[in-house]
Scaffold this active site. Sequence first.
Site, mmCIF file in Angstrom:
data_model
loop_
_atom_site.group_PDB
_atom_site.id
_atom_site.type_symbol
_atom_site.label_atom_id
_atom_site.label_comp_id
_atom_site.label_asym_id
_atom_site.label_seq_id
_atom_site.Cartn_x
_atom_site.Cartn_y
_atom_site.Cartn_z
ATOM 1 N N ASP A 13 21.676 71.306 35.471
ATOM 2 C CA ASP A 13 20.607 70.723 36.282
ATOM 3 C C ASP A 13 20.910 69.274 36.645
ATOM 4 N N LEU A 82 16.529 65.495 31.006
ATOM 5 C CA LEU A 82 17.092 66.846 31.029
ATOM 6 C C LEU A 82 17.935 67.136 29.787
ATOM 7 N N SER A 86 20.315 73.125 24.488
ATOM 8 C CA SER A 86 19.538 74.014 25.360
ATOM 9 C C SER A 86 19.831 75.496 25.145
ATOM 10 N N SER A 127 10.026 74.361 29.230
ATOM 11 C CA SER A 127 10.685 75.665 29.422
ATOM 12 C C SER A 127 9.721 76.836 29.293
ATOM 13 N N GLU A 129 10.467 79.351 27.813
ATOM 14 C CA GLU A 129 10.621 79.860 26.440
ATOM 15 C C GLU A 129 9.392 79.519 25.593
ATOM 16 N N TYR A 151 14.393 76.493 19.252
ATOM 17 C CA TYR A 151 14.482 75.796 20.552
ATOM 18 C C TYR A 151 13.110 75.711 21.208
ATOM 19 N N ARG A 186 26.232 77.152 35.689
ATOM 20 C CA ARG A 186 25.590 77.562 34.445
ATOM 21 C C ARG A 186 26.618 77.582 33.321
ATOM 22 N N PHE A 190 25.502 81.325 28.533
ATOM 23 C CA PHE A 190 24.249 81.953 28.965
ATOM 24 C C PHE A 190 24.556 83.297 29.626
ATOM 25 N N VAL A 191 23.594 84.222 29.542
ATOM 26 C CA VAL A 191 23.939 85.602 29.869
ATOM 27 C C VAL A 191 24.406 85.794 31.321
ATOM 28 N N GLU A 283 13.121 87.944 19.704
ATOM 29 C CA GLU A 283 13.477 87.994 21.131
ATOM 30 C C GLU A 283 12.266 87.662 22.002
HETATM 31 P P1 NDP Z 1 22.707 72.134 29.862
HETATM 32 O O1 NDP Z 1 22.871 72.702 28.503
HETATM 33 O O2 NDP Z 1 23.631 72.555 30.951
HETATM 34 O O3 NDP Z 1 22.802 70.526 29.752
HETATM 35 C C1 NDP Z 1 22.296 69.830 28.655
HETATM 36 C C2 NDP Z 1 22.651 68.366 28.784
HETATM 37 O O4 NDP Z 1 22.118 67.647 27.656
HETATM 38 C C3 NDP Z 1 24.149 68.070 28.809
HETATM 39 O O5 NDP Z 1 24.378 67.065 29.764
HETATM 40 C C4 NDP Z 1 24.418 67.548 27.411
HETATM 41 O O6 NDP Z 1 25.518 66.684 27.326
HETATM 42 C C5 NDP Z 1 23.134 66.764 27.177
HETATM 43 N N1 NDP Z 1 22.895 66.413 25.782
HETATM 44 C C6 NDP Z 1 22.831 67.246 24.712
HETATM 45 N N2 NDP Z 1 22.592 66.554 23.595
HETATM 46 C C7 NDP Z 1 22.496 65.248 23.947
HETATM 47 C C8 NDP Z 1 22.249 64.052 23.240
HETATM 48 N N3 NDP Z 1 22.069 64.041 21.917
HETATM 49 N N4 NDP Z 1 22.190 62.880 23.937
HETATM 50 C C9 NDP Z 1 22.384 62.885 25.260
HETATM 51 N N5 NDP Z 1 22.642 63.972 25.993
HETATM 52 C C10 NDP Z 1 22.686 65.150 25.339
HETATM 53 O O7 NDP Z 1 21.187 72.387 30.296
HETATM 54 P P2 NDP Z 1 20.574 72.725 31.755
HETATM 55 O O8 NDP Z 1 21.125 71.788 32.748
HETATM 56 O O9 NDP Z 1 20.632 74.190 31.985
HETATM 57 O O10 NDP Z 1 19.033 72.389 31.498
HETATM 58 C C11 NDP Z 1 18.526 71.061 31.636
HETATM 59 C C12 NDP Z 1 17.274 70.913 30.790
HETATM 60 O O11 NDP Z 1 16.287 71.832 31.221
HETATM 61 C C13 NDP Z 1 17.468 71.194 29.301
HETATM 62 O O12 NDP Z 1 16.593 70.341 28.600
HETATM 63 C C14 NDP Z 1 17.024 72.638 29.138
HETATM 64 O O13 NDP Z 1 16.592 72.885 27.819
HETATM 65 C C15 NDP Z 1 15.887 72.679 30.138
HETATM 66 N N6 NDP Z 1 15.609 73.969 30.735
HETATM 67 C C16 NDP Z 1 16.619 74.678 31.333
HETATM 68 C C17 NDP Z 1 16.343 75.862 31.980
HETATM 69 C C18 NDP Z 1 17.421 76.662 32.622
HETATM 70 O O14 NDP Z 1 17.166 77.843 32.933
HETATM 71 N N7 NDP Z 1 18.598 76.085 32.888
HETATM 72 C C19 NDP Z 1 14.962 76.391 32.043
HETATM 73 C C20 NDP Z 1 13.965 75.543 31.424
HETATM 74 C C21 NDP Z 1 14.293 74.380 30.800
HETATM 75 P P3 NDP Z 1 27.029 67.222 26.998
HETATM 76 O O15 NDP Z 1 27.633 67.563 28.335
HETATM 77 O O16 NDP Z 1 27.640 66.048 26.343
HETATM 78 O O17 NDP Z 1 26.898 68.428 26.099
HETATM 79 P P1 GDR Z 2 17.511 82.147 27.581
HETATM 80 O O1 GDR Z 2 18.920 82.383 28.302
HETATM 81 O O2 GDR Z 2 17.577 82.415 26.132
HETATM 82 O O3 GDR Z 2 16.484 82.862 28.399
HETATM 83 O O4 GDR Z 2 17.333 80.558 27.730
HETATM 84 P P2 GDR Z 2 20.163 83.302 27.945
HETATM 85 O O5 GDR Z 2 20.888 83.485 29.208
HETATM 86 O O6 GDR Z 2 20.930 82.767 26.768
HETATM 87 O O7 GDR Z 2 19.494 84.690 27.466
HETATM 88 C C1 GDR Z 2 18.699 85.481 28.357
HETATM 89 C C2 GDR Z 2 18.466 86.851 27.751
HETATM 90 O O8 GDR Z 2 19.689 87.595 27.767
HETATM 91 C C3 GDR Z 2 19.838 88.267 26.519
HETATM 92 N N1 GDR Z 2 21.258 88.564 26.298
HETATM 93 C C4 GDR Z 2 22.232 87.670 26.116
HETATM 94 N N2 GDR Z 2 22.197 86.321 26.113
HETATM 95 C C5 GDR Z 2 23.373 85.654 25.934
HETATM 96 N N3 GDR Z 2 23.369 84.306 25.982
HETATM 97 N N4 GDR Z 2 24.564 86.306 25.755
HETATM 98 C C6 GDR Z 2 24.639 87.675 25.730
HETATM 99 O O9 GDR Z 2 25.709 88.244 25.554
HETATM 100 C C7 GDR Z 2 23.414 88.392 25.933
HETATM 101 N N5 GDR Z 2 23.108 89.709 26.012
HETATM 102 C C8 GDR Z 2 21.808 89.801 26.236
HETATM 103 C C9 GDR Z 2 19.225 87.311 25.518
HETATM 104 O O10 GDR Z 2 18.920 87.993 24.294
HETATM 105 C C10 GDR Z 2 17.998 86.830 26.285
HETATM 106 O O11 GDR Z 2 16.958 87.743 26.142
HETATM 107 C C11 GDR Z 2 17.653 79.879 28.945
HETATM 108 C C12 GDR Z 2 18.140 78.467 28.570
HETATM 109 O O12 GDR Z 2 18.613 77.836 29.735
HETATM 110 C C13 GDR Z 2 17.025 77.645 27.971
HETATM 111 O O13 GDR Z 2 17.463 76.304 27.795
HETATM 112 C C14 GDR Z 2 15.842 77.674 28.952
HETATM 113 O O14 GDR Z 2 14.772 76.928 28.422
HETATM 114 C C15 GDR Z 2 15.424 79.107 29.226
HETATM 115 O O15 GDR Z 2 16.514 79.810 29.778
HETATM 116 C C16 GDR Z 2 14.269 79.179 30.204
#
Ligand code: NDP
Ligand code: GDR
Length: 323
Positions: A13, A82, A86, A127, A129, A151, A186, A190-191, A283
């Site tokens: 993001d 952000l 995560s 989130s 979640e 989480y 991504r 993540f799945v 789950e």
């Molecule tokens: P990512 O896992 O791709 O990115 C997480 C970021 O946090 C990275 O830049 C990571 O840095 C940084 N980070 C982790 N620990 C620390 C720390 N101690 N100090 C400073 N920076 C840190 O997440 P996304 O971009 O997918 O998501 C962004 C935010 O939105 C997260 O908070 C996530 O939980 C939340 N979210 C995401 C969703 C999604 O579907 N993607 C849905 C809902 C909420 P580094 O590169 O060094 O690891």
């Molecule tokens: P989620 O994302 O837990 O929803 O959190 P993820 O893609 O990890 O899992 C989604 C669903 O898929 C099922 N699953 C698997 N998941 C992973 N990672 N790997 C596998 O092989 C697999 N097979 C099945 C999982 O059980 C789950 O039900 C994401 C993150 O970005 C969070 O930070 C964010 O807050 C939420 O989305 C909204």
Amino acid sequence: MPTALITGITGQDGAYLSKFLLGKGYRVIGMIRRSASSDVISERLRWIGTIDQVTLVDGNLTDLSSLVRLVQEYKPDEVYNLAAQSFVATSWQQPIVTGTVTGLGAVTMLEAVRIAWPQARFYQASSSEMFGKVQAVPQNEDTPFYPRSPYAAAKLYAHWMTVNYRESFGMHASSGILFNHESPLRGIEFVTRRITDGVARIKLGLSDRLTLGNMSAKRDWGHARDYVEAMWLMLQQDVADDYVIATGRTASVEDFCRLAFAAAGLAMEDHVHTDAALLRPAEVELLLGDAGKAERVLGWKPCTPLEDLVAEMIAADLKRLAR
Ligand code: NDP
Ligand code: GDR
């Protein structure tokens, strides 16, 4: 020129938000944590083409003084928090790190803003979640929360602290309750990326199987590019508030997988295996968001259908692997 400070800029993001804000004429300050791999840590910013236009500064969400210094120095108009641990699955293995960074880290950032520059507008990455074992379908801003992982519990703490800082100190602090959003950037764990990377490997003859966990879990999947606009829109409102951001369509992991194999001209049944070791201790079976409030108040609507998202991710993984 307005200034935005983004924590987590090296994540999915953070990359899309940096591009969006630069396009709006912002000066973008991105906080990164010190790493021995600093040459690769900004890979997403390179991919999206913003690496040379953002200012990267050192800090850590667990270190209040580093955050205070950054806020004091840059006096940002907007702060997007952000950064987080995560990955839900990891949160059972590392519940304390997850609580420290994902939960208390958000409060540390709120404190830095409150101490050093309270007029900054603040965005917290909440989130879907937090809905966990869902109490209503679809989920909106009034749906009760029921977190199902360390989480989600940490995010819920951060969410309520954001609400609390708004109500206690009058800060312009908003929380976006974002449902899953994906993209070619991504993380591979993540799945969706696991699937598109796996399908691309099979297509290119680098592998012949893809192993997954729970195939029946359902998620409301959108595109990260669409969702970062919603973050920005929240901070442009006169009054801070909380918003659900979602597409209003849910699909199972199996549905996503089928679309991905079809996009590559392959049959899912020939290649997919499941492994019970990938199942989670608890789950989240079904997420489906109602973003009606965001549409009414922010004028926000998602623009990318799931089929287009899958096709874009497959194309990007094929290109990456072919290189
Ligand atoms: P990512 O896992 O791709 O990115 C997480 C970021 O946090 C990275 O830049 C990571 O840095 C940084 N980070 C982790 N620990 C620390 C720390 N101690 N100090 C400073 N920076 C840190 O997440 P996304 O971009 O997918 O998501 C962004 C935010 O939105 C997260 O908070 C996530 O939980 C939340 N979210 C995401 C969703 C999604 O579907 N993607 C849905 C809902 C909420 P580094 O590169 O060094 O690891
Ligand atoms: P989620 O994302 O837990 O929803 O959190 P993820 O893609 O990890 O899992 C989604 C669903 O898929 C099922 N699953 C698997 N998941 C992973 N990672 N790997 C596998 O092989 C697999 N097979 C099945 C999982 O059980 C789950 O039900 C994401 C993150 O970005 C969070 O930070 C964010 O807050 C939420 O989305 C909204």
